[in-house]
Design an enzyme around this catalytic site. Sequence first.
Site, PDB file in Angstrom:
ATOM      1  N   CYS A 142       0.841  -1.201   0.000  1.00 38.48           N
ATOM      2  CA  CYS A 142       0.000   0.000   0.000  1.00 38.48           C
ATOM      3  C   CYS A 142       0.881   1.258   0.000  1.00 38.48           C
ATOM      4  CB  CYS A 142      -0.979  -0.054   1.174  1.00 38.48           C
ATOM      5  SG  CYS A 142      -2.498   0.829   0.822  1.00 38.48           S
TER       6      CYS A 142
ATOM      7  N   HIS B  32      -3.511  -5.357   0.533  1.00 35.40           N
ATOM      8  CA  HIS B  32      -2.908  -5.920   1.756  1.00 35.40           C
ATOM      9  C   HIS B  32      -2.917  -7.450   1.718  1.00 35.40           C
ATOM     10  CE1 HIS B  32      -2.466  -2.150   3.986  1.00 35.40           C
ATOM     11  NE2 HIS B  32      -3.517  -1.768   3.283  1.00 35.40           N
TER      12      HIS B  32
ATOM     13  N   GLU C 233      -1.227  -9.457   3.373  1.00 32.62           N
ATOM     14  CA  GLU C 233      -1.038 -10.043   4.710  1.00 32.62           C
ATOM     15  C   GLU C 233      -2.367 -10.463   5.339  1.00 32.62           C
ATOM     16  OE1 GLU C 233      -0.714  -6.876   3.910  1.00 32.62           O
ATOM     17  OE2 GLU C 233      -1.314  -5.508   5.530  1.00 32.62           O
TER      18      GLU C 233
HETATM   19  N1  GLN Z   1      -2.225   6.568   2.951  1.00 33.61           N
HETATM   20  C1  GLN Z   1      -2.266   5.829   1.748  1.00 33.61           C
HETATM   21  C2  GLN Z   1      -3.618   5.892   1.064  1.00 33.61           C
HETATM   22  O1  GLN Z   1      -4.597   6.223   1.677  1.00 33.61           O
HETATM   23  C3  GLN Z   1      -1.884   4.395   1.987  1.00 33.61           C
HETATM   24  C4  GLN Z   1      -2.886   3.651   2.801  1.00 33.61           C
HETATM   25  C5  GLN Z   1      -2.341   2.361   3.335  1.00 33.61           C
HETATM   26  O2  GLN Z   1      -1.143   2.144   3.347  1.00 33.61           O
HETATM   27  N2  GLN Z   1      -3.201   1.501   3.831  1.00 33.61           N
HETATM   28  O3  GLN Z   1      -3.708   5.602  -0.115  1.00 33.61           O
END
Ligand code: GLN
Length: 547
Positions: free
Chosen positions: A380, A519, A521
């Site tokens: 992310c 994600h 994970e």
């Molecule tokens: N802050 C970033 C976004 O909103 C990444 C979010 C995250 O890592 N879950 O896109």
Amino acid sequence: MARYIFITGGVVSSLGKGLASAALGALLQARGFTVRLRKLDPYLNVDPGTMSPFEHGEVFVTDDGAETDLDLGHYERFTGVAARATDSVSSGRIYSTVLEKERRGDYLGKTIQVIPHVTDEIKNFLRIGEDEVDFMLCEIGGTVGDIEGLPFFEAIRQFSQEKPRGQCIFMHLTLLPWIKASGELKTKPTQHSVKELRSIGIAPDVLVCRSEWPIPQKERDKLALFCNVRPDAVIAAQDLKSIYEAPLAYHREGMDQAVLDAFQISPAPRPELSRWEDVADRIFNAEGEVKVAIVGKYTQLEDAYKSIAEALTHGGMANRVRVKAEWIDSEIFEREDPAPWLEGFHAILVPGGFGERGTEGKVRAAQFARERRVPYLGICLGMQMAVIEAARNLAGLTDAGSEEFDHEAGRKRFTPVVYHLKEWIQGNHTIARKLDDDKGGTMRLGAYTANLKEGSNVARIYGTNTVEERHRHRYEVDVKYRDKLEKAGLCFSGMSPDGRLPEIVEWSDHPWFIGVQFHPELKSKPFAPHPLFADFIRAAIETSRLV
Ligand code: GLN
């Protein structure tokens, strides 16, 4: 109709109720039953989505896009049953439903009260899907006696009375403190906690006692006598070396048997525990150690990246090695050269995060991994930072950055290579967002499909050409910079089906450098490690020739 097991806690918090519930779920599955696990949290937030990871640990996202308590992660990791939005509820959610109904006039002029209106709403939640499984395990957050918890305890008490006799049981988790001076395990706090529970009308059927030491027979008898439970239903839950030992350890202690006895299920089906024996074997007979640096912001609280820590362990298990994860605060790399910090590691992981603080350090970590050819997994925000690094250092966009940080600072400094996502497609409808929308529940959340590029590393790793992974983000790599970045050598190896949203990037000529917008994970399990984590650790072993 499902049988219900209510899991409550006493004496102190953080006893591992979530883990005990998850392990019990796994044991019931091992005996051939179907299960579903749920968490009822007494706090007033509508969901944990807006809570700081420092406060509450990780936010676990479900396929259907709910932001839930991290205990749902344990449930999924132990049972493999995908958690759903209807597996998590809080006082905030219950109250907001009650208040919405009141405004709509649904209560026909009645005075709205905790009993029956709030408790009824909790019971409605408990009933969802009651015909779908053999056992519904419902964990109540917090400890007995907490003010906010009372409506939940009252609701489960009423619920058990409304169901046919023998349909619901209560399992209570407590702590037996060890008094060094006298060399004794103390049962009194447990006795008080059970007394508290009984004063609100709940009598536990099974008592699970956490302790540092084995519980002598004398103390077990005392607990049974004073807490009014059967001696066989006093289960010792001693501290374990690995959480994945829990199903086998609790089974040896008779937890699943005590639960089945409480329901008078006889004869109890025999358990099939080979899955957990294999898991234990992989953990305890690992050879060699892989050191992974996790360069992030929320490094003081381990729970903030719970699923990542677990997925790395699973990746190790897939390769029969131990994974030693070390957390490094990315802000350090804004003051110091990352090289001396990172040189001792076999792989680098940059996790998700929010806000600008520490992000320049993450960009430097990504640069180090790319230049030194160290395996890198960016998740992310960790993907977004890797793209910004590539844009700045190889694609000539020297002021590349994320709109997230400009928005936070209230001024424009960056070329928005990562921009605020205003519209996207979910199924067959379009979702629209504005920068000043409410914060709660408005991110791109839950499972979305990505198409993988033929011949890419990720297509090889997943062994397929489409994947479904869980998302939680507001910002996105802007596809309009794709050509520039591809010319610099960055491969866009995963895209949303409409081709507008970059989901995965990789350096094709690097031993292992992958950034993912989702994600992975969240979907890893000890008995089914996520392919990206398994291959990340494999690459770490290979590039460092550990074995
Ligand atoms: N802050 C970033 C976004 O909103 C990444 C979010 C995250 O890592 N879950 O896109």
